[in-house]
Each structure stands twice: as C-alpha cells, then as structure tokens.
Design a protein around this motif. Structure first.
Motif, mmCIF file in Angstrom:
data_model
loop_
_atom_site.group_PDB
_atom_site.id
_atom_site.type_symbol
_atom_site.label_atom_id
_atom_site.label_comp_id
_atom_site.label_asym_id
_atom_site.label_seq_id
_atom_site.Cartn_x
_atom_site.Cartn_y
_atom_site.Cartn_z
ATOM 1 N N GLN B 305 0.862 -1.180 0.000
ATOM 2 C CA GLN B 305 0.000 0.000 0.000
ATOM 3 C C GLN B 305 0.897 1.229 0.000
ATOM 4 O OE1 GLN B 305 -2.150 1.504 3.605
ATOM 5 N NE2 GLN B 305 -3.927 0.578 2.559
ATOM 6 N N TYR B 306 0.599 2.180 -0.876
ATOM 7 C CA TYR B 306 1.521 3.316 -0.958
ATOM 8 C C TYR B 306 1.356 4.256 0.232
ATOM 9 C CZ TYR B 306 -2.251 6.099 -3.260
ATOM 10 O OH TYR B 306 -3.417 6.750 -3.568
ATOM 11 N N GLY B 307 2.484 4.703 0.721
ATOM 12 C CA GLY B 307 2.501 5.685 1.795
ATOM 13 C C GLY B 307 2.852 7.039 1.196
ATOM 14 N N PRO B 308 3.034 8.039 2.046
ATOM 15 C CA PRO B 308 3.375 9.362 1.525
ATOM 16 C C PRO B 308 4.703 9.325 0.775
ATOM 17 C CG PRO B 308 2.818 9.444 3.862
ATOM 18 C CD PRO B 308 2.945 8.006 3.504
ATOM 19 N N GLY B 309 4.873 10.271 -0.107
ATOM 20 C CA GLY B 309 6.130 10.320 -0.874
ATOM 21 C C GLY B 309 6.271 11.664 -1.547
ATOM 22 N N GLY B 310 7.021 11.679 -2.603
ATOM 23 C CA GLY B 310 7.273 12.938 -3.307
ATOM 24 C C GLY B 310 8.321 13.753 -2.579
ATOM 25 N N ASN B 311 8.303 15.051 -2.770
ATOM 26 C CA ASN B 311 9.261 15.913 -2.076
ATOM 27 C C ASN B 311 8.532 17.131 -1.523
ATOM 28 O OD1 ASN B 311 8.905 17.672 -4.278
ATOM 29 N ND2 ASN B 311 10.440 16.492 -5.430
ATOM 30 N N ALA B 317 0.336 12.350 -1.170
ATOM 31 C CA ALA B 317 -0.324 11.776 0.004
ATOM 32 C C ALA B 317 -0.247 10.256 -0.041
ATOM 33 C CB ALA B 317 -1.785 12.203 0.018
ATOM 34 N N GLY B 318 -0.194 9.654 1.128
ATOM 35 C CA GLY B 318 -0.275 8.202 1.187
ATOM 36 C C GLY B 318 -1.709 7.752 0.952
ATOM 37 N N TYR B 319 -1.891 6.465 0.712
ATOM 38 C CA TYR B 319 -3.246 5.969 0.408
ATOM 39 C C TYR B 319 -4.205 6.274 1.558
ATOM 40 C CZ TYR B 319 -7.054 2.768 -0.660
ATOM 41 O OH TYR B 319 -8.292 2.229 -0.917
ATOM 42 N N VAL B 353 3.531 -11.607 -11.948
ATOM 43 C CA VAL B 353 2.546 -10.593 -12.315
ATOM 44 C C VAL B 353 2.558 -9.519 -11.236
ATOM 45 C CG1 VAL B 353 0.054 -10.221 -12.530
ATOM 46 C CG2 VAL B 353 1.083 -12.253 -13.535
ATOM 47 N N ARG B 354 2.575 -8.253 -11.611
ATOM 48 C CA ARG B 354 2.528 -7.197 -10.593
ATOM 49 C C ARG B 354 1.761 -5.994 -11.123
ATOM 50 N NH1 ARG B 354 8.429 -4.041 -10.798
ATOM 51 N NH2 ARG B 354 8.657 -4.298 -13.052
ATOM 52 N N THR B 355 1.131 -5.315 -10.208
ATOM 53 C CA THR B 355 0.477 -4.056 -10.574
ATOM 54 C C THR B 355 0.496 -3.163 -9.348
ATOM 55 O OG1 THR B 355 -1.537 -3.023 -11.429
ATOM 56 C CG2 THR B 355 -1.847 -4.884 -9.960
ATOM 57 N N GLY B 356 0.515 -1.874 -9.562
ATOM 58 C CA GLY B 356 0.512 -0.968 -8.428
ATOM 59 C C GLY B 356 0.145 0.442 -8.819
ATOM 60 N N LYS B 357 -0.336 1.154 -7.834
ATOM 61 C CA LYS B 357 -0.574 2.591 -8.002
ATOM 62 C C LYS B 357 0.601 3.343 -7.396
ATOM 63 C CE LYS B 357 -5.582 2.722 -8.210
ATOM 64 N NZ LYS B 357 -5.589 3.216 -9.592
ATOM 65 N N ARG B 358 0.736 4.607 -7.839
ATOM 66 C CA ARG B 358 1.840 5.458 -7.364
ATOM 67 C C ARG B 358 3.199 4.787 -7.577
ATOM 68 N NH1 ARG B 358 -0.010 10.090 -7.544
ATOM 69 N NH2 ARG B 358 -1.230 11.006 -5.865
ATOM 70 N N GLU B 485 6.865 3.592 -0.307
ATOM 71 C CA GLU B 485 6.840 5.035 -0.523
ATOM 72 C C GLU B 485 6.246 5.327 -1.904
ATOM 73 O OE1 GLU B 485 10.665 6.844 0.197
ATOM 74 O OE2 GLU B 485 10.092 8.602 -1.018
ATOM 75 N N ALA B 486 5.385 6.347 -1.980
ATOM 76 C CA ALA B 486 4.802 6.714 -3.271
ATOM 77 C C ALA B 486 5.914 7.006 -4.272
ATOM 78 C CB ALA B 486 3.912 7.942 -3.106
ATOM 79 N N SER B 487 5.688 6.654 -5.515
ATOM 80 C CA SER B 487 6.669 6.825 -6.597
ATOM 81 C C SER B 487 7.887 5.930 -6.450
ATOM 82 C CB SER B 487 7.123 8.283 -6.734
ATOM 83 O OG SER B 487 6.110 9.042 -7.286
ATOM 84 N N THR B 488 7.701 4.777 -5.858
ATOM 85 C CA THR B 488 8.747 3.745 -5.889
ATOM 86 C C THR B 488 8.132 2.475 -6.467
ATOM 87 O OG1 THR B 488 8.244 2.880 -3.686
ATOM 88 C CG2 THR B 488 9.847 4.702 -3.807
#
Lengths: 430, 508
Positions: B305-311, B317-319, B353-358, B485-488
């Motif tokens: 589950q994506y958490g906060p990220g970016g800079n 925002a995280g999920y 097989v993989r899929t993800g958001k952020r 982390e988001a964007s990883t």
C-alpha cells in the motif's frame, strides 16, 4: 469455395406476377426471420457476361453460363486474345475482346444460369433480394423472369435461418429496357440497395441511368470501358453525394498501403513535401487506375494541377505545383506485358523522386509482382537513397471484390476517392 | 530524427466495416465513463465513417436531463475534439438522446421501450439495440433482469448487452452473475468488456505470436526462463476511493487486465481466427493456471500500500491520507504474485505478475526472458556472464516491442554487451492508434465477441485467484499489506519474491 445454387428450381413467372408472388412468399408466415426474409440489403446486378456468352456460343468454353469469374473462363479468354488478333497484353476481360468474339460465327447453345449461381462471397452477406439483369446476345429475345427463394448454406458452420430470394430478368436489350418498370417495385424501400454494374459503362446508358440513381449505392469498375466515360460517371455521382464504389480504386489498396508504408518511417516523412517527379507504368492502354493513383498522391500532398497532355503516344504527362511553389512532373506510360492481369490498366510500377533540402535525394520504386520495374530503375537512380518495394498483387474475382464492398457497408463514397476523382478526371487529356 | 508528423499518405487508408443501423443505449449516462470514453469513442467512429446514418445513442440515468441538456454536457466534455471538426459534431449530436430511467422501476422501463420505438421511427434504427451497462456492478444482474423482463432482450439477433468490469467480486459471485445474465439472454448477446483488450498492443500479442514463424517455436518451456507481466500506474486512487476500498489492486487490475495479458501470452495457437476458437484457447490456459503455492499463498504473493512520498515542493499523500479512504485501511494498492501454468508448453516456467498505483512510471508490459546460453564463450562488457535475451512487449505507453540480445562490444577483445532492437507503433505507423473503447464499442455493435471475455474465461480467472481472495477476506494477517513510498517500485518484499528464484523485476 464452390458457388451455390438456389435451393429450389427457379420458377418462371410472367413479369407482371413477380411482385405479387414475392409479396406472398414473405408475408404469408409469422414474424420470424425465416419467414420475413433477411433484413439486410438488396443487390441489383447488371450481368451481361458478354465474353462468357460468346465463348460458350463459339464452343471455346463449356456451359452453363454462370456470370461468375471462373478460372476456365479466364483461361479460354486468354487463349482467344491472340486468335482474335489482339495484342498479347490485352486483358482477358477487355471489352474489345468481347467485340472481336462477337464477329466470329458460332451457335453452340447452353443453359444460362446467370443470377442463379450465387457466389458464396456474396451469399455470406445474406442479401434480402438479389436481382440480376441478364442481357442475352440475341437483342430481340423476349423477357423471361425467374424467381426463387434462397437460404445460404455456408460450407463451414451451421446453416443460416435467414433467407432471401433471387430474381432473374433475362432477355434482349429491348426487352430488358421495357421491363425496367418492374425493377423498382421489387426493391424493398426500407433496406439499402446496392447496384453492381458488372460491365462497361459505355453500354446501355438509358438502362444505367434508370437503375443506378441515388439513394442506391453504386458499384462500378472504371478499368472497363472508355476512360472519359468512367471518370465522368465516377466524378458526377460522387459530387452529387451518391455512394459510389469503384473496384478499380479498391484494387489500388495495396499500392497505396505500400507507398504510405515507405513514408511511415518518421525519418522519411518530411521527404513527402519535396517530391519533384512521379512516374507510373500501367499495363496496356487503359489509364484510369494510374490516374487515380496519381490524383490520390497529388490530393494528399496538396499539389495543384497546371497542365496535362498526351506524350509518346498513349502516355500522359502532367505538371503540378507543390504548396511551396516548386514544380512536380508526373508521367504515366503504358507498358506491354506478357501475362496481362485480369483487369485492364493495372499499375505495374511506380517511382517517386523526392529532393529534400540538404539531404540526398530519395527515390522510391514500387514494383508489381509480375511486371518488374526495369524501366523505372533506369535513369541515374544510383546516386539517390533508393527504397524499393514489391507490391503483392492479390487478384480476386469480381464477386469477392464486391463482397468486400458490401461487407464495408458504407453509405457514402470513400472520402479519398471522392477527393481525388475530380483531379483524375482533369488529368485525362481530352 | 524529425518530429513525428502524421503521414499524409496514411490518412484515411483504413476502411473498416460500418456498424449496422442501431441504437446504443447507455445506462449510467451521467457518469464519468460516458463523457470520458464512450461518447468520444463514438464520435471517433462517426468521423471514421463507421457509424451509419441510421444510428442513435440514448443516454439513460436517473438525472432528469433533457435531450438538449445531455447534448450540451457531452459537447462540453468533448470540446477539444469538437473544435477540430464542429460540422461533424453537429451531425453526430443530432443522434444523441436522453431518457431519465431507473432500471429498478417498471414504469421507467415501459417508458424506455416506447422511447426506443420512437427512436426507431425517427432514426430508422430497425429495432437493433446494444445496451451498455455503465452502472454500479451491484446492478449488473438486476439491470439484465429488468431489460429481459421488459422484453428488450427477446431477439438475440437484434439486442446485445455490454457489461463493464468488474464481473463479480469472486468466483462464487461471478458464477452467480453469469447464471443471472444467461437467464436473460444467450451467451452471444453478452459482451463482457475489458478495455485492455481494445489496445492495439494487446491484440498485437496475438499477431506477433501467430503471424511470425520465428517466435512460436521458442515460445515454450524449452526456451523461456520466466515471464513478467507488469501494469504500473503513477496516479493514486484519485476520486475512486469508494470503489477502490472494496476492490483493491487484485480485483481492480489483476483478475481482469493482467489475466487477459497472461492468457494471450500463454494460450495455445487457435485453429483459426474465430471468436470461439480464440476464447476456447484463452479459457483453457486460464484453467491450467494456478498460484505457485496454492496451499500457502503467502509464499507466492505480496501485497503493498503506498505511503506518503514525493518531495517538499510536490508532496504525495499516502493511500490512507486520500479523501474517503479509511485511515486504517488494509486495501492493497500493489500486488505481485507468482503463477504457474500446468501444461506441456509452460510447465515449470514462472509467470510473475505485478500491478501498483503510485509507481515511478506509467507502463504496462509483458517481458519474456529467454534461457541463458548454455556455455558462455565471451565475457560481458559489464563483467560476468552475458545477459539473457528478452522480448519486451510494451502495452503502454510508447506501444511497441523490444528485443534485447548480445552483440560484440567494439574493441580488440571478444566481449559482448546487450543491445535493443526496437519497434514502436508511433514510429512505424504514420497515424495514432485508436483508443481501446473505439475498437471495443465497434466490435460490440457489430456483434463480434472476439475481444470480449466469455463466461468460462471470467470464471477461470476468478478461480485462479480464489485462494488469495479467501485469504485476504478470512485471514488477512497471513498476507500483510506492506507499505511502500509513493513513486517507488513497491515494497521490498516484492523484490524478495523474485530474489528467491535468483531473479529481479525489470526496471523499465
């Protein structure tokens, strides 16, 4: 696939009874699709089959007469070309062959099954009504009208429950002309109607005008007959907004696709703005296909026509101006071929020369599979970037070509054709 | 290389079949899908001359709009497309109609029937109808029942139903929905849509495999070491939290889109290009597929589950911080798993097989990694052994394919290095591809089911993931949701899944 015959023997009826008979045939039952007939389209076919009729009459081809473009017919026609004193590059379906055969004596009789032999390529579309106008060699023969219900039985897969009917009107030209009045009531008003003029546009002009008016969708073949008449019909009908399909234009698909493919490469796309020369070789003396190709290119690239003249006998030379003002020379030449295509005037080669600024000139040569391109490969092309492609020729029977048109189902003229026909017409020196 | 301009010789060359006269009825016409995808796709079809003049669209939803209001809303949504061709819009929009309909109310259905008859007379649509259920999945079954009850599905030759994903929530509910839907009409009337199958590149998997003789002989366990299928999105949950909280990545992406890519990649050669032949082979391969460890699925599946990220300038925002998401949510936004296919072609070859958001990149691809050369005659220029050959089928973006192989690195030694042979749709074809919905809407209205999933395919896909679905619902602690982390590229546990097999995920 073998042609299919109607399931029941066609019933010969007096012309005035046909409409009532068909009405009773479909309205007598319930509302299911079998009893009410296919809700698809009707197809009206002008089917003179002059060459086939003559070859059978002369005993050079076994009957019955079917109207189908079968291999035996093409073989017999090819053999007849030299014996009639025609040039070897004459197409086996050229109208001049029919005329020459008509001069020869012979009276072999055979059954005439035109309109009753339905090509599977057509029947798979389940036409609601297939009306065939079958003129006979004897111009004074009285009108015969045959009717049969018809359920296509595909060779693979289950039989369809959707049925239609066939109507054949057979007789001399005069009788057909007189019987024209019964054709219109036979065409279901609520369904689209296609008219396939499977002959030269030069013959039976009154009959042609009588059955081909909008909103009927017209299918013609500009490879047969006088170029000026063919292009006039095409451009007038397209300009009037009628849906018109030209099998000769359809046969250009692989040439247009191959030429487009050369310039799909982004590094070459820019060269299209710098074309200076276009050469087209066509088989024999029928120029329409080559002119349609030249007009399509000119239209797509925004060239404006300045002049068009005959050159070197039956060649055509034209000058265009590009949007940037630079001149483009177009030249179309008839070339003799040993093994002529079924279709007169088929393109055998095309050369496009581009001279982009600050880059080597680009020469694109497309060759037909059988004709070769030696003439186009000559002339100092070695110093250019050379792209050569062989265009696969897919010779199909007219029935299959029409089948593709029916499958498309378009109720308007192909916009590319509509855009280039007026130009092709102007390209033809008159 | 010059900028990619449209090839003027390419324009208009495609001449495809015209759709039969008919009325397309869209339920849920006030929703996003209608103005973002369906109406734009129909307008594209109109501009490509693929819609007959006897055509109409009837939008249906509960909102009390008029025909004009519906047209205005669609016009606003398609403003940029319309600006290119206002004349076409004028003609096209004359065929747009709207009727307020609640599928649960019988009076509304009677009114709908009358309105359709009126449209038949007005537009000569000949009682041919395609009903598009762009409504909440909870209403698919009752929607079909309502249509059948009103007699609108009675003629199998004239009426069809298109059903959006997700088709069911699990194996049992998919079976039940299939039972309901089949009681309302014949299988050939039902079009279960998966918009991934409308993508050129997904269809190209079939063409690459079955139109070329060079691939099929090596498309099996003898030559392929492993297959990776990835669908990565850069976006978060956006405005779909309500739906996503109840679905998660497994239901939203894996069971449908990724499974379809898996089926097309792994299926046997069909006898001919025929809807049933293709769907038979897809169903068969899905029936042969299984999780690598069905008894203990946590060994072959990772959730994240994506958490906060970016800079600091562009924080993400995280999920759990997204609007309308439960702050303690355990819904997965990332899932990776290992599958096997038990048949002669694929026995022992792992499919990851993989899929993800952020994720860092928006991309979907299928990567076939071939076995390494049995003997290493040359050193790699990077040191060690030469890399394995890879065939990368890029689904989106930059649609195309890459083939990675070893060549001699320049210099006096005999060292090898990998290079890419690249095919790009954009570069090789002089015009852009259609949106997936253009193709699929046209096929549905033409009655061609090749690119739609059949009931047994849907059920086989759900059955494949049943051990996971049950585990997540009954013992979620066995399959924890790892934060990333988001964007990883997802949680570290996902890398471990492949590391156990001595492999790495491809970093595109």
């Amino acid at each position: 696939m073998a042609p299919q015959l109607t399931l029941q023997a066609p019933l010969e009826l007096p012309p005035q009874d046909v409409s009532d008979y068909l009405g009773r045939l479909w309205n007598g039952g319930e509302q299911d699709s079998t009893s009410s007939g296919a809700a698809t389209f009707s197809l009206l076919v002008w089917q003179p089959s002059w060459i086939e009729q003559h070859l059978v009459r002369l005993g050079r081809l076994d009957g019955p007469i079917t109207g189908l473009e079968r291999e035996e017919l093409l073989q017999a026609a090819r053999q007849a070309v030299p014996t009639c004193g025609l040039p070897l590059s004459t197409s086996p379906l050229a109208p001049e062959l029919a005329w020459q055969l008509g001069q020869l004596p012979g009276d072999q009789a055979s059954e005439d099954l035109r309109g009753q032999h339905v090509d599977p390529a057509i029947s798979l579309h389940q036409p609601r009504r297939l009306i065939t106008l079958a003129p006979s060699l004897d111009g004074h023969q009285h009108l015969e009208t045959l009717v049969a219900a018809y359920c296509p039985l595909p060779e693979d897969g289950p039989a369809s429950s959707v049925c239609g009917d066939v109507v054949v009107m057979r007789g001399g030209m005069e009788a057909l002309q007189r019987g024209l009045g019964m054709v219109n009531p036979l065409i279901p008003a609520e369904l689209p109607c296609w008219v396939w003029w499977n002959g030269t546009l030069d013959e039976a002009p009154d009959l042609f005008e009588g059955i081909t008016q909008a909103p009927r969708r017209l299918i013609i073949d500009t490879a047969i007959g006088t170029p000026a008449r063919a292009l006039d019909v095409l451009s007038q009908r397209a300009a009037a907004g009628q849906a018109i399909s030209d099998l000769n234009w359809y046969r250009l698909s692989s040439w247009r696709e191959n030429l487009a493919m050369v310039f799909d490469h982004p590094g070459r796309r820019d060269a299209l703005a710098h074309v200076v020369q276009l050469d087209i070789d066509v088989q024999g003396h029928q120029p329409v296909q080559g002119l349609l190709m030249a007009a399509w290119i000119a239209n797509r690239l925004g060239w404006s026509l300045e002049s068009s003249n005959h050159c070197d006998g039956d060649g055509i030379s034209a000058s265009f101006r590009r949007p940037d003002g630079v001149a483009v020379q177009v030249r179309q030449m008839p070339v003799p071929v040993g093994d002529p295509s079924t279709h007169p005037g088929s393109i055998v080669g095309l050369r496009l020369v581009c001279r982009p600024e600050h880059r080597a000139p680009l020469c694109v040569i497309l060759c037909g599979e059988t004709g070769g391109c030696m003439r186009l490969e000559a002339g100092g092309m070695a110093r250019m970037e050379l792209v050569e492609q062989v265009v696969t020729s897919t010779i199909e029977s007219a029935q299959r070509e029409v089948s593709r048109t029916l499958r498309g189902g378009h109720d308007s003229t192909n916009p590319l054709l509509a855009a280039c026909v007026p130009l092709a017409s102007r390209l033809l020196p008159r | 290389m010059t900028a990619t301009l449209t090839n003027p010789l390419r324009v208009g060359l495609r001449q495809e079949r015209v759709i039969s006269p008919q009325c397309l009825v869209i339920f849920g016409a006030s929703g996003d899908l209608t103005h973002r995808k369906l109406i734009p796709a129909l307008f594209d079809l109109f501009r490509q001359r693929r819609l007959p003049s006897e055509f109409a669209v009837l939008g249906c939803a509960r909102r009390p709009w008029s025909d004009d209001e519906f047209r205005q809303k669609m016009e606003a949504a398609l403003a940029s497309k319309i600006a290119d061709d206002p004349e076409s819009w004028k003609t096209f929009s004359a065929g747009l109609f709207y009727e307020p309909v609640d599928l649960q109310k019988s009076d509304d259905l009677v009114r709908l029937g009358k309105r359709l008859e009126q449209i038949d007379r007005q537009r000569a649509t000949r009682s041919n109808r395609t009903f598009y259920l762009s409504v909440s999945p909870a209403f698919y079954g009752s929607g079909c029942r309502a249509l059948a009850g009103a007699g609108l599905l009675a003629d199998p030759n004239r009426s069809r139903v298109v059903i959006e994903k997700p088709f069911g929530r699990d194996y049992a509910s998919a079976q039940e929905l299939n039972r309901v839907v089949k009681s309302c009409g014949q299988e050939n009337q039902i079009f279960r849509i998966d918009h991934y199958l409308g993508k050129e590149t997904v269809q190209n998997i079939l063409v690459m495999r079955f139109a070329n003789t060079i691939f099929e002989p090596i498309w099996n366990r003898n030559y392929i070491d492993n297959v990776q299928i990835t669908a990565a999105e850069t976006v978060g949950v956006e405005e779909r939290a309500g739906y996503y909280e109840t679905s998660g990545a497994l239901r939203d992406m894996v069971q449908n889109h990724l499974t379809q890519m898996l089926a097309l990649t792994a299926m046997e050669t069909p006898g001919r290009y025929d809807p049933e032949a293709i769907r038979n082979e897809k169903a068969k391969v899905l029936q042969a597929a299984r999780l690598a460890d069905e008894a203990e699925p946590w060994n072959c599946c990772v959730r994240g589950q994506y958490g906060p990220g970016g800079n600091s300038s562009d924080p993400l925002a995280g999920y759990r911080q997204e609007p309308n998401v439960d702050p303690n949510s355990t819904t997965e936004t990332y899932v990776a798993m290992k599958l096997f296919i038990d048949n002669w072609r694929w026995q022992g070859v792992p499919f990851y097989v993989r899929t993800g958001k952020r994720m860092p990149k928006r991309m979907s691809e299928v990567v076939l990694t071939f076995k390494e050369a049995p003997v290493h005659l040359f050193d790699s220029s990077g040191g060690g052994a030469p890399g394995a050959n890879q065939l990368i089928l890029r689904i989106q973006p930059n649609e195309g394919a890459d083939f990675r192989f070893e060549v001699k690195a320049p210099g006096s030694g005999m060292r090898s290095r990998p290079v890419d042979m690249d095919f790009s749709y954009d570069e090789s074809f002089g015009e852009p591809s259609d949106e997936g919905y253009v193709r699929l809407l046209a096929d549905a209205m033409l009655g061609d089911p090749t690119l739609f999933t059949r009931s047994d395919e849907v059920e086989a896909a759900w059955r494949l993931y049943t051990p996971l679905v049950e585990l997540i619902e009954q013992q979620p602690w066995q399959l924890p949701v790892y934060p990333y982390e988001a964007s990883t590229w997802g949680p570290a546990a996902s890398d471990s899944l492949l590391a156990r097999d001595g492999l790495l995920w491809r970093r595109p």
